[in-house]
Write an enzyme that holds these catalytic residues in place. Structure first.
Site: not given
Length: 370
Positions: A174, A318
């Site tokens: 990220q 996710c």
């Protein structure tokens, strides 16, 4: 649609699209020694240099993979298999591509310590020191959290590991492309990079492996990528990742300033009109990420009502489709009700201030109707 889900994935940059189109002509096998093979190999090495330059590494330390999941598995399982046994340390808020390999290794006789985090979402480096054992072989702590954006004290953890000769891996999926990340400052032995988190193509990533670090391959075939990752290289994906890295290096200061300005404006507008609480550290956070709990309001309801107008998330993409409270927020001590009312809003380089104002207005109106 206003896209505020850049931590899930990002749109493909136009310059990256052009680089990919150009790479279509490079159909030769990079392992071949004729001209077409050498041209393909040269494109791969150019991309490797661009990835390395973005994170302050040497090109020889970059291993191309299929993405973050493979990179994390290679770092963790590959290190474990070098030692055959031992103790590993990670945190309670890692991505499943770190957590699940750890659990898999536990079933095979390895010991794993899962460090807690505070209400601000950060681990305490002193807890790392306390968790060390004589047979500790790996510490894996994420660079930033995908749900809250919270930055971990990876430099301190990396130095603890280095002083004791323990391998240190950080999942920077990220962070790379959203903020300045330099492997020299993280003291990382291994660092995960994911293309589609910063305007590159999906299905391609990389693992930085510091020179001298030993890994056992987890895939078996020919000796591609210095023997660490077999399989004919994904030239198209690699070219796209390389271009995305070059653009990120060029535009990083703008991306950071732009994201901070939009994120803070969005938070200001929402907290002025709604009862909301920030989840995660106020300062140690990705510049683009805002995770808030809206008191008494279902995040699932908001997302469903606005699905055609605003792209946003109720947590990690996710984990979408489940009503269970986020494991990350629970680990931070957030109540079930607050966790189920949490929104993750992640801005990107192409968002505008007008979009932010419109999105805040729509969220506020919809929340008041719930």
């Amino acid at each position: 649609m206003i896209y505020l889900d850049h931590n899930a994935t990002t749109p493909l940059d136009r310059e990256v699209q052009e680089a990919i189109r150009t790479s279509f002509a490079l159909f030769g096998n990079p392992s071949s020694t004729h001209r077409l093979g050498l041209e393909a190999k040269a494109a791969i090495e150019q991309a490797r240099e661009r990835v390395a330059r973005l994170i302050g590494a040497n090109p020889s330390e970059i291993v191309f993979t299929s993405g973050g999941t493979e990179s994390n598995n290679l770092a963790i399982i590959g290190t474990a298999y070098v030692h055959q046994r031992g103790h590993l340390i990670t945190s309670a808020i890692e991505h499943p591509s770190v957590m699940n390999p750890m659990k898999w290794l536990e079933l095979r006789g390895y010991a794993v310590t899962y460090l807690p985090v505070g209400r601000d979402g950060r681990i305490d480096p002193d807890d790392v020191k306390k968790a060390l054992q004589k047979d500790t072989i790996l510490i894996s702590i994420m660079h930033s959290n995908n749900e809250t954006g919270v930055l971990q004290p990876v430099q301190e953890v990396g130095m603890i590991a280095r002083e004791r000769g323990i391998a240190f891996h950080t999942d920077a999926a990220q962070s790379v492309g959203k903020m300045h990340v330099n492997v020299q400052n993280t003291a990382a032995d291994m660092l995960t990079i994911v293309s589609h988190k910063f305007y590159g193509p999906k299905g391609i990533g990389a693992l930085y492996v510091r020179s001298g670090v030993q890994l056992t391959p987890i895939l078996f075939g020919a000796g591609h990528e210095r023997g660490m990752r077999p399989g004919t290289e994904n030239i198209i994906g690699i070219a796209g990742l390389g271009e995305a890295c070059a653009i990120a290096l060029r535009d990083m200061d703008f991306r950071i300033d732009h994201a901070l300005r939009l994120r803070e404006r969005l938070y200001e507008l929402l907290r002025n009109d709604l009862d909301c609480a920030l989840n995660g550290h106020r300062d140690y956070r990705l510049p683009n990420t805002l995770n808030i709990s809206l008191k008494g309001i279902s995040a699932e309801y908001l997302i469903a009502q606005l699905r055609d107008a605003i792209a946003m998330s109720a947590g990690s993409a996710c984990h979408a489709g489940t009503r269970r409270p986020s494991a990350v927020l629970k680990a931070m001590g957030v109540s079930d009700d607050a966790a189920l009312s949490s929104l993750r809003l992640s801005v990107g380089k192409d968002n505008t201030l007008e979009e932010i104002k419109t999105a805040a207005s729509m969220i506020t109106r919809t929340a008041r109707r719930s």
